[in-house]
Design a protein around this motif. Structure first.
Motif, PDB file in Angstrom:
ATOM      1  N   ALA A  78       0.972  -1.007  -0.210  1.00  0.00           N
ATOM      2  CA  ALA A  78      -0.003   0.428  -0.086  1.00  0.00           C
ATOM      3  C   ALA A  78       0.997   1.054  -0.242  1.00  0.00           C
ATOM      4  O   ALA A  78       0.205   2.683  -0.287  1.00  0.00           O
ATOM      5  N   ASP A  79       2.001   1.370   0.676  1.00  0.00           N
ATOM      6  CA  ASP A  79       3.096   2.125   0.817  1.00  0.00           C
ATOM      7  C   ASP A  79       3.408   2.577  -0.760  1.00  0.00           C
ATOM      8  O   ASP A  79       3.592   4.506  -1.215  1.00  0.00           O
ATOM      9  N   TYR A  80       2.863   1.627  -1.979  1.00  0.00           N
ATOM     10  CA  TYR A  80       2.959   1.974  -3.026  1.00  0.00           C
ATOM     11  C   TYR A  80       2.208   2.747  -4.537  1.00  0.00           C
ATOM     12  O   TYR A  80       2.035   2.318  -5.386  1.00  0.00           O
ATOM     13  N   ALA A  81       0.698   2.169  -3.961  1.00  0.00           N
ATOM     14  CA  ALA A  81      -0.413   3.324  -4.127  1.00  0.00           C
ATOM     15  C   ALA A  81      -0.491   4.287  -4.870  1.00  0.00           C
ATOM     16  O   ALA A  81       0.565   4.841  -4.877  1.00  0.00           O
ATOM     17  N   GLY A  82      -0.915   4.506  -6.053  1.00  0.00           N
ATOM     18  CA  GLY A  82      -0.823   5.319  -7.223  1.00  0.00           C
ATOM     19  C   GLY A  82       0.806   5.155  -7.389  1.00  0.00           C
ATOM     20  O   GLY A  82       0.642   6.517  -8.516  1.00  0.00           O
ATOM     21  N   LYS A  83       1.578   4.533  -7.543  1.00  0.00           N
ATOM     22  CA  LYS A  83       3.208   4.316  -8.389  1.00  0.00           C
ATOM     23  C   LYS A  83       2.835   2.861  -9.558  1.00  0.00           C
ATOM     24  O   LYS A  83       2.005   1.992  -9.242  1.00  0.00           O
ATOM     25  N   LEU A  84       3.713   3.575  -9.910  1.00  0.00           N
ATOM     26  CA  LEU A  84       3.424   2.272 -11.631  1.00  0.00           C
ATOM     27  C   LEU A  84       4.324   0.979 -10.897  1.00  0.00           C
ATOM     28  O   LEU A  84       5.703   1.487 -10.459  1.00  0.00           O
ATOM     29  N   VAL A  85       4.577  -0.718 -10.103  1.00  0.00           N
ATOM     30  CA  VAL A  85       5.644  -0.984  -9.676  1.00  0.00           C
ATOM     31  C   VAL A  85       5.551  -2.206 -10.651  1.00  0.00           C
ATOM     32  O   VAL A  85       4.903  -2.518 -11.310  1.00  0.00           O
ATOM     33  N   LEU A  86       7.109  -2.299 -10.314  1.00  0.00           N
ATOM     34  CA  LEU A  86       7.600  -3.808 -11.917  1.00  0.00           C
ATOM     35  C   LEU A  86       7.948  -4.238 -10.848  1.00  0.00           C
ATOM     36  O   LEU A  86       9.181  -4.054  -9.369  1.00  0.00           O
TER      37      LEU A  86
ATOM     38  N   THR B  16       3.603   3.559 -21.544  1.00  0.00           N
ATOM     39  CA  THR B  16       2.086   3.079 -21.418  1.00  0.00           C
ATOM     40  C   THR B  16       1.627   3.365 -20.081  1.00  0.00           C
ATOM     41  O   THR B  16       0.106   4.079 -20.648  1.00  0.00           O
ATOM     42  N   ALA B  17       1.719   1.922 -19.904  1.00  0.00           N
ATOM     43  CA  ALA B  17       1.629   2.539 -18.084  1.00  0.00           C
ATOM     44  C   ALA B  17       1.118   3.813 -17.483  1.00  0.00           C
ATOM     45  O   ALA B  17       0.593   3.595 -16.818  1.00  0.00           O
ATOM     46  N   LEU B  18       2.239   4.163 -17.739  1.00  0.00           N
ATOM     47  CA  LEU B  18       2.632   6.076 -17.630  1.00  0.00           C
ATOM     48  C   LEU B  18       1.928   6.927 -17.187  1.00  0.00           C
ATOM     49  O   LEU B  18       1.467   7.448 -16.583  1.00  0.00           O
ATOM     50  N   LYS B  19       1.744   6.747 -18.718  1.00  0.00           N
ATOM     51  CA  LYS B  19       1.187   7.357 -20.010  1.00  0.00           C
ATOM     52  C   LYS B  19      -0.976   7.322 -19.589  1.00  0.00           C
ATOM     53  O   LYS B  19      -1.512   8.409 -19.242  1.00  0.00           O
ATOM     54  N   ASN B  20      -0.695   6.680 -18.902  1.00  0.00           N
ATOM     55  CA  ASN B  20      -2.788   5.709 -18.643  1.00  0.00           C
ATOM     56  C   ASN B  20      -2.631   4.829 -17.816  1.00  0.00           C
ATOM     57  O   ASN B  20      -2.608   3.874 -17.999  1.00  0.00           O
ATOM     58  N   PRO B  21      -2.519   5.785 -17.179  1.00  0.00           N
ATOM     59  CA  PRO B  21      -2.328   5.048 -14.963  1.00  0.00           C
ATOM     60  C   PRO B  21      -3.842   4.482 -14.767  1.00  0.00           C
ATOM     61  O   PRO B  21      -3.817   3.653 -14.162  1.00  0.00           O
ATOM     62  N   GLY B  22      -4.897   4.381 -15.362  1.00  0.00           N
ATOM     63  CA  GLY B  22      -5.683   3.684 -14.949  1.00  0.00           C
ATOM     64  C   GLY B  22      -6.038   2.567 -15.821  1.00  0.00           C
ATOM     65  O   GLY B  22      -7.009   2.129 -15.880  1.00  0.00           O
ATOM     66  N   GLU B  23      -5.331   1.961 -17.019  1.00  0.00           N
ATOM     67  CA  GLU B  23      -5.875   1.422 -17.523  1.00  0.00           C
ATOM     68  C   GLU B  23      -5.013   0.184 -17.764  1.00  0.00           C
ATOM     69  O   GLU B  23      -3.912   0.230 -17.203  1.00  0.00           O
TER      70      GLU B  23
ATOM     71  N   LYS C 198      12.937  -2.985 -23.385  1.00  0.00           N
ATOM     72  CA  LYS C 198      12.630  -4.300 -23.656  1.00  0.00           C
ATOM     73  C   LYS C 198      10.949  -3.873 -23.487  1.00  0.00           C
ATOM     74  O   LYS C 198       9.613  -3.837 -24.273  1.00  0.00           O
ATOM     75  N   ILE C 199      10.884  -3.738 -22.286  1.00  0.00           N
ATOM     76  CA  ILE C 199      10.436  -3.084 -21.436  1.00  0.00           C
ATOM     77  C   ILE C 199       9.289  -2.016 -21.190  1.00  0.00           C
ATOM     78  O   ILE C 199       8.097  -1.584 -20.955  1.00  0.00           O
ATOM     79  N   GLU C 200      10.725  -0.789 -22.042  1.00  0.00           N
ATOM     80  CA  GLU C 200      10.099   0.141 -21.689  1.00  0.00           C
ATOM     81  C   GLU C 200       9.221   0.719 -22.205  1.00  0.00           C
ATOM     82  O   GLU C 200       8.301   1.842 -21.554  1.00  0.00           O
ATOM     83  N   THR C 201       9.108   0.365 -23.292  1.00  0.00           N
ATOM     84  CA  THR C 201       7.593   1.155 -24.099  1.00  0.00           C
ATOM     85  C   THR C 201       6.139   0.866 -23.175  1.00  0.00           C
ATOM     86  O   THR C 201       5.919   1.711 -23.001  1.00  0.00           O
TER      87      THR C 201
ATOM     88  N   THR D  14      12.078 -13.008 -14.167  1.00  0.00           N
ATOM     89  CA  THR D  14      11.004 -12.696 -14.410  1.00  0.00           C
ATOM     90  C   THR D  14      10.557 -11.136 -14.035  1.00  0.00           C
ATOM     91  O   THR D  14      10.020 -10.802 -12.363  1.00  0.00           O
ATOM     92  N   LYS D  15       9.425 -10.843 -14.360  1.00  0.00           N
ATOM     93  CA  LYS D  15       8.684  -9.505 -14.546  1.00  0.00           C
ATOM     94  C   LYS D  15       7.458  -9.180 -14.316  1.00  0.00           C
ATOM     95  O   LYS D  15       6.964  -9.875 -15.671  1.00  0.00           O
ATOM     96  N   PHE D  16       6.982  -8.324 -13.218  1.00  0.00           N
ATOM     97  CA  PHE D  16       5.687  -8.131 -13.262  1.00  0.00           C
ATOM     98  C   PHE D  16       5.271  -7.239 -12.990  1.00  0.00           C
ATOM     99  O   PHE D  16       5.841  -5.571 -12.481  1.00  0.00           O
ATOM    100  N   LEU D  17       4.183  -6.341 -14.060  1.00  0.00           N
ATOM    101  CA  LEU D  17       4.075  -4.968 -14.208  1.00  0.00           C
ATOM    102  C   LEU D  17       2.777  -4.496 -13.512  1.00  0.00           C
ATOM    103  O   LEU D  17       1.846  -5.182 -14.044  1.00  0.00           O
ATOM    104  N   VAL D  18       2.880  -3.590 -11.994  1.00  0.00           N
ATOM    105  CA  VAL D  18       1.746  -3.579 -11.518  1.00  0.00           C
ATOM    106  C   VAL D  18       1.327  -2.399 -12.224  1.00  0.00           C
ATOM    107  O   VAL D  18       1.822  -1.149 -11.428  1.00  0.00           O
TER     108      VAL D  18
END
Length: 163
Positions: free
Chosen positions: A20-28, A156-163, A149-152, A127-131
Motif C-alpha cells: 500500500a506504500d506504493y499506491a498510485g505508483k507503477l510497480v515493476l 504506456t502505463a505511466l501515460k495511461n495510469p487507469g488502464e 525491451k519493456i520500457e515501452t 521474471t517481471k510483473f508490471l502492476v
C-alpha cells in the motif's frame, strides 16, 4: 480476493513494507538472483528506475534461490551484488520463494493474476510483473525480456495510469 495493496514483504534490511506504500505508483516486481546469466539486468532495471521514478515508477527486487541455486548468499551478499556491483537504488527485499508451497503471497497473487506460459509457475530468475498505478497487475515479462525491451510498456502505463 486479495489485492496487491493488501500484501506486504520484508525489505533486505528487515523492515516490513506494505505494498500500500506504493499506491498510485507503477510497480515493476522482479525476482532476482546474484549469480545468473540475467544478473546484468540489474543495471537496466536501475536505469529504468532512475529515468521514470519521478513519473511514478518503482522497481521492487525480490532475490530468489529456486533456480539453479543462483542466490545462495544472505542479505549481506545480496546487498554487495545489488548496491556495490550494480549501483541499485530501488527497494530490495529479503530472499523469497516464488514457486511451490512456500511461495511468497505476493508472487502467488501475481502468478494468479498473470499466469504466463507455464500456468501458475515462474520459469526462471528475472521474471517481471508490471502492476498499474491502481494496483492491478498489467503485464508479465519473461526473463529474456530485458529492461530496455519493456520500457515501452512502462511509458504506456505511466501515460495511461487507469488502464
Amino acid at each position: 480476493m486479495t489485492s496487491f495493496y493488501q500484501l506486504s514483504a520484508t525489505s533486505l534490511s528487515g523492515q516490513q513494507i506494505a505494498m500500500a506504500d506504493y499506491a498510485g505508483k507503477l510497480v515493476l516486481v522482479v525476482n532476482t538472483a546474484s549469480h545468473c546469466g540475467f544478473t546484468p539486468q540489474y543495471a537496466g532495471l536501475e536505469a529504468l528506475y532512475k529515468k521514470y521514478a519521478a513519473q511514478g515508477l518503482v522497481v521492487l527486487g525480490f532475490p530468489c534461490n529456486q533456480f539453479g541455486k543462483q542466490e545462495p548468499g544472505g542479505a549481506d551478499d545480496i546487498s554487495r551484488t545489488c548496491y556495490i556491483n550494480y549501483g541499485v537504488s530501488f527497494p530490495m527485499f529479503e530472499k523469497v520463494d516464488v514457486n511451490g508451497a512456500a511461495a511468497h503471497p505476493l508472487f502467488r497473487y501475481l502468478k494468479d493474476a498473470l499466469p504466463g506460459v507455464l500456468g501458475g509457475r515462474i520459469k526462471w530468475n528475472f521474471t517481471k510483473f508490471l502492476v498499474g498505478c491502481d494496483g492491478k497487475p498489467l503485464k508479465r515479462f519473461a526473463p529474456i525480456s530485458t529492461p530496455e525491451k519493456i520500457e515501452t510498456a512502462i511509458i504506456t502505463a505511466l501515460k495511461n495510469p487507469g488502464e
